[in-house]
Design an enzyme around this catalytic site. Structure first.
Site, PDB file in Angstrom:
ATOM      1  N   LYS A  22      -5.025   1.744  -8.456  1.00 19.84           N
ATOM      2  CA  LYS A  22      -5.536   1.172  -7.192  1.00 19.84           C
ATOM      3  C   LYS A  22      -5.231   2.094  -6.017  1.00 19.84           C
ATOM      4  CE  LYS A  22      -3.079  -2.072  -4.813  1.00 19.84           C
ATOM      5  NZ  LYS A  22      -2.898  -1.793  -3.377  1.00 19.84           N
ATOM      6  N   ASN A  23      -3.960   2.475  -5.898  1.00 15.93           N
ATOM      7  CA  ASN A  23      -3.563   3.233  -4.710  1.00 15.93           C
ATOM      8  C   ASN A  23      -4.007   4.687  -4.760  1.00 15.93           C
ATOM      9  OD1 ASN A  23      -2.503   0.914  -3.703  1.00 15.93           O
ATOM     10  ND2 ASN A  23      -0.360   1.399  -4.175  1.00 15.93           N
ATOM     11  N   ARG A  93      -5.109  -2.756   3.707  1.00 14.76           N
ATOM     12  CA  ARG A  93      -4.395  -1.698   4.400  1.00 14.76           C
ATOM     13  C   ARG A  93      -5.163  -0.365   4.344  1.00 14.76           C
ATOM     14  NH1 ARG A  93      -0.509  -0.719   8.162  1.00 14.76           N
ATOM     15  NH2 ARG A  93       0.606   1.178   7.705  1.00 14.76           N
ATOM     16  N   CYS A 117      -0.948  -6.523   2.202  1.00 11.72           N
ATOM     17  CA  CYS A 117       0.184  -7.407   1.914  1.00 11.72           C
ATOM     18  C   CYS A 117       1.080  -7.542   3.138  1.00 11.72           C
ATOM     19  CB  CYS A 117       0.994  -6.850   0.739  1.00 11.72           C
ATOM     20  SG  CYS A 117       0.127  -6.980  -0.833  1.00 11.72           S
ATOM     21  N   ARG A 122       3.734  -3.356   9.950  1.00 11.86           N
ATOM     22  CA  ARG A 122       3.300  -2.158   9.205  1.00 11.86           C
ATOM     23  C   ARG A 122       2.652  -1.191  10.205  1.00 11.86           C
ATOM     24  NH1 ARG A 122       0.654  -3.750   3.396  1.00 11.86           N
ATOM     25  NH2 ARG A 122       0.911  -1.519   3.109  1.00 11.86           N
ATOM     26  N   PRO A 123       3.489  -0.424  10.925  1.00 12.39           N
ATOM     27  CA  PRO A 123       2.957   0.398  12.016  1.00 12.39           C
ATOM     28  C   PRO A 123       2.134   1.595  11.517  1.00 12.39           C
ATOM     29  CG  PRO A 123       5.290   0.852  11.698  1.00 12.39           C
ATOM     30  CD  PRO A 123       4.932  -0.263  10.745  1.00 12.39           C
ATOM     31  N   ASP A 125       2.174   4.438  13.573  1.00 10.76           N
ATOM     32  CA  ASP A 125       2.572   5.452  14.559  1.00 10.76           C
ATOM     33  C   ASP A 125       2.522   6.879  13.999  1.00 10.76           C
ATOM     34  OD1 ASP A 125       4.702   4.328  13.000  1.00 10.76           O
ATOM     35  OD2 ASP A 125       6.155   5.420  14.201  1.00 10.76           O
ATOM     36  N   ASP A 301       6.866  -0.491  -5.239  1.00 19.28           N
ATOM     37  CA  ASP A 301       5.892  -1.439  -5.804  1.00 19.28           C
ATOM     38  C   ASP A 301       6.336  -1.994  -7.152  1.00 19.28           C
ATOM     39  OD1 ASP A 301       4.370  -1.059  -3.584  1.00 19.28           O
ATOM     40  OD2 ASP A 301       2.961   0.336  -4.516  1.00 19.28           O
ATOM     41  N   ARG A 392      -6.567  -8.583  -6.594  1.00 24.90           N
ATOM     42  CA  ARG A 392      -6.796  -7.417  -5.726  1.00 24.90           C
ATOM     43  C   ARG A 392      -6.380  -6.124  -6.414  1.00 24.90           C
ATOM     44  NH1 ARG A 392      -3.443  -7.764  -0.671  1.00 24.90           N
ATOM     45  NH2 ARG A 392      -4.006  -5.594  -0.841  1.00 24.90           N
TER      46      ARG A 392
HETATM   47  N1  EPU Z   1       5.762   3.558   8.269  1.00 29.27           N
HETATM   48  C1  EPU Z   1       6.031   3.711   9.600  1.00 29.27           C
HETATM   49  N2  EPU Z   1       5.062   4.295  10.372  1.00 29.27           N
HETATM   50  C2  EPU Z   1       3.862   4.714   9.869  1.00 29.27           C
HETATM   51  C3  EPU Z   1       3.614   4.547   8.495  1.00 29.27           C
HETATM   52  C4  EPU Z   1       4.588   3.960   7.723  1.00 29.27           C
HETATM   53  O1  EPU Z   1       7.091   3.338  10.087  1.00 29.27           O
HETATM   54  O2  EPU Z   1       3.036   5.226  10.641  1.00 29.27           O
HETATM   55  C5  EPU Z   1       6.789   2.932   7.415  1.00 29.27           C
HETATM   56  C6  EPU Z   1       6.318   1.600   6.813  1.00 29.27           C
HETATM   57  O3  EPU Z   1       6.525   0.532   7.707  1.00 29.27           O
HETATM   58  C7  EPU Z   1       7.171   1.520   5.551  1.00 29.27           C
HETATM   59  C8  EPU Z   1       7.283   2.982   5.114  1.00 29.27           C
HETATM   60  O4  EPU Z   1       7.009   3.762   6.284  1.00 29.27           O
HETATM   61  O5  EPU Z   1       8.440   1.027   5.870  1.00 29.27           O
HETATM   62  C9  EPU Z   1       6.355   3.410   4.007  1.00 29.27           C
HETATM   63  O6  EPU Z   1       5.033   3.098   4.344  1.00 29.27           O
HETATM   64  P1  EPU Z   1       3.788   3.887   3.737  1.00 29.27           P
HETATM   65  O7  EPU Z   1       2.971   4.397   4.874  1.00 29.27           O
HETATM   66  O8  EPU Z   1       4.261   4.859   2.731  1.00 29.27           O
HETATM   67  O9  EPU Z   1       2.999   2.734   2.994  1.00 29.27           O
HETATM   68  P2  EPU Z   1       1.441   2.442   2.992  1.00 29.27           P
HETATM   69  O10 EPU Z   1       0.678   3.699   2.959  1.00 29.27           O
HETATM   70  O11 EPU Z   1       1.110   1.438   4.025  1.00 29.27           O
HETATM   71  C10 EPU Z   1       1.216   2.473   0.391  1.00 29.27           C
HETATM   72  C11 EPU Z   1       0.748   1.539  -0.685  1.00 29.27           C
HETATM   73  C12 EPU Z   1       1.769   0.424  -0.872  1.00 29.27           C
HETATM   74  C13 EPU Z   1       3.129   1.017  -1.194  1.00 29.27           C
HETATM   75  C14 EPU Z   1       3.532   2.046  -0.124  1.00 29.27           C
HETATM   76  C15 EPU Z   1       4.816   2.786  -0.461  1.00 29.27           C
HETATM   77  C16 EPU Z   1      -1.650   1.715  -0.573  1.00 29.27           C
HETATM   78  C17 EPU Z   1      -2.945   1.085  -0.231  1.00 29.27           C
HETATM   79  N3  EPU Z   1      -0.540   1.004  -0.309  1.00 29.27           N
HETATM   80  O12 EPU Z   1       1.283   1.717   1.585  1.00 29.27           O
HETATM   81  O13 EPU Z   1       1.308  -0.327  -1.985  1.00 29.27           O
HETATM   82  O14 EPU Z   1       4.102   0.011  -1.236  1.00 29.27           O
HETATM   83  O15 EPU Z   1       2.478   3.030   0.027  1.00 29.27           O
HETATM   84  O16 EPU Z   1       4.703   3.446  -1.673  1.00 29.27           O
HETATM   85  O17 EPU Z   1      -1.608   2.816  -1.090  1.00 29.27           O
HETATM   86  C18 EPU Z   1       0.937  -2.243  -3.296  1.00 29.27           C
HETATM   87  O18 EPU Z   1       0.174  -1.566  -4.013  1.00 29.27           O
HETATM   88  O19 EPU Z   1       1.334  -3.376  -3.617  1.00 29.27           O
HETATM   89  C19 EPU Z   1       1.413  -1.686  -2.025  1.00 29.27           C
HETATM   90  C20 EPU Z   1       1.909  -2.425  -1.068  1.00 29.27           C
END
Ligand code: EPU
Length: 409
Positions: A22-23, A93, A117, A122-123, A125, A301, A392
């Site tokens: 998925k990811n 997301r 989720c 979930r910023p 920035d 995950d 999903r």
């Molecule tokens: N973060 C920040 N600022 C940012 C981006 C991230 O502070 O601009 C923080 C987040 O709040 C979090 C950490 O950095 O604490 C990691 O976030 P990341 O950006 O890596 O996560 P994501 O891209 O939003 C993806 C997966 C998630 C998985 C995470 C970590 C997708 C669509 N989602 O999310 O998958 O948990 O990476 O590996 O790829 C799932 O599949 O169930 C799922 C939630």
């Protein structure tokens, strides 16, 4: 049906095929915005988030058709960044990838309105910081005065999404973009490989330091989506909980190493081939201590599925969640099944307890998987509500579990 009904207490035995990730597939879908002509993706998982992603792209002018159950052709020549279907993008997301892909292709990007989720805040920035470093302006929608320019950027924290977005934007500029502190999850590496297939040059593939040289025009490509290590890991956690012997097929065993190391410590036996992993568990798990971290650490995950398995261990387990501070909403539901848990800040302590069947509700995708695992390992009839959250991200979950002898509808 809005729920799963599970009659648990039977050890899982057999083989299960694993779908595309998925990811990994979601960034590829949005990366197709950058390609001219057809992209054909093989091993596309047939799951809710992919269907939603395809609908977002087609509402924005792309053409897509499924050639068979797992082969998707997509052509984004008619895609325009104007009318974002926010009712759809707000459900996932990965719609934030519209930002990087549109910036890379058009030099402007609409504010996408993202969902996904619920792990608290979930910023974005880091996403915006790297876009600004590349010359984009704006805090919601983005624009450039003279297109993107290359830059050197060091991510202040490891982020899958920000790395994906930076790669997508950088793919559209011929100047070199030097990115340090990148995420190295297998699905990020899959995107790097796909971008090379459409003509982008990337040095450092698979590492945290990438140098990207994009192309003004990028071609279409055919690409096989890499296997879903989180789906595979979920089935391995399920057999750890129920006991039995299960082979997950069509996987990259190396991507499962952090989980396999923990399951060995918990008392399971592991056999590996080039594209499969077999787990044997006698139903007597030991407690373990883990801490989640970006790759190559233990994947966040897989924390909820592993936590569910550890509810059946003979000793105390300690799980520190270091990626998402608020990923524990499923714990309350596990407690309804008798789990003995204690929260200490970002740490979950699980002690041995007599688990029992119950009616519970999925709180998010992986938390829902944890509840299904607990139900499979518990005698009696359990019901797991909010089935759509699991649909999903898990393809044909009841069917695949029935291949292993589970009684689930
Ligand atoms: N973060 C920040 N600022 C940012 C981006 C991230 O502070 O601009 C923080 C987040 O709040 C979090 C950490 O950095 O604490 C990691 O976030 P990341 O950006 O890596 O996560 P994501 O891209 O939003 C993806 C997966 C998630 C998985 C995470 C970590 C997708 C669509 N989602 O999310 O998958 O948990 O990476 O590996 O790829 C799932 O599949 O169930 C799922 C939630």
């Amino acid at each position: 049906m809005t729920e799963y009904k599970i009659y648990g207490g039977t050890p899982l035995v057999g083989s299960v095929p694993i779908s595309g990730a998925k990811n990994g597939a979601l960034p590829l879908l949005f990366a197709s915005i950058l390609a001219e002509g057809d992209c054909v993706f093989y091993n596309m998982p047939d799951i809710g988030d992919i269907r939603l992603g395809v609908e977002i792209l087609t509402r924005m002018g792309a053409c897509a058709d499924w050639r068979d159950a797992h082969t998707l052709r997509i052509n984004t020549d008619g895609f325009t960044p104007d009318a974002v279907p926010v009712a759809l993008t707000g459900q996932m997301r990965a719609s934030s990838y519209l930002l990087g892909a549109c910036l890379g292709r058009f030099g402007t990007a609409p504010a996408p309105c993202t969902g996904g989720c619920d792990f608290g805040n979930r910023p974005l920035d880091c996403h915006y910081e790297v876009f600004h470093a590349m010359g984009a302006e704006g805090d919601g929608s983005l624009y450039t005065r003279q297109g993107l320019h290359g830059c050197r950027y060091v991510f202040p924290r490891v982020s899958v999404g920000a790395t994906v977005n930076a790669l997508l934007a950088a793919a559209g500029t011929e100047a070199a973009t030097d990115l340090a502190g990148c995420a190295t999850e297998p699905h990020v590496v899959d995107l790097e490989r796909f971008l090379c297939c459409i003509g982008v040059e990337i040095e450092g593939i698979g590492t945290s330091h990438l140098t990207v040289r994009g192309k003004k025009k990028r071609k279409g490509a055919s690409y096989v989506v890499a296997p879903d290590d989180i789906e595979a890991g979920t089935y391995l956690c399920a057999v750890a909980a129920t006991g039995g012997r299960v082979r997950v097929c069509d996987v990259t065993p190396g991507a499962l190493s952090p989980l396999l190391a923990v399951l060995r410590r918990a008392g399971c036996e592991v056999e590996q081939s080039i594209d499969s992993v077999t787990l044997l568990c006698d139903g007597k798990l030991r407690g373990v201590e883990i801490e989640t971290a970006p790759a190559p650490g233990f994947p966040t995950d897989l924390h909820p599925p592993l936590a569910a398995a550890l509810c059946f261990a003979g000793g105390v387990s300690i799980l520190r969640e270091r990626v998402w501070q608020q990923r524990f909403r499923y714990v309350g539901e596990l407690s309804k099944m008798g789990a003995c848990t204690q929260m200490r800040g970002d740490t979950l302590v699980i002690s041995p307890a007599q688990m029992h069947a119950a009616e519970v509700t999925a709180t998010d995708l992986r938390g829902g998987a944890a509840l299904v695992i607990a139900a499979l390992a518990t005698e009696g009839r359990s019901v797991v509500g909010q089935r759509k959250l699991l649909e999903r991200g898990y393809e044909n979950l009841p069917h695949k579990l029935r291949l292993l002898g589970a009684n689930i509808v």
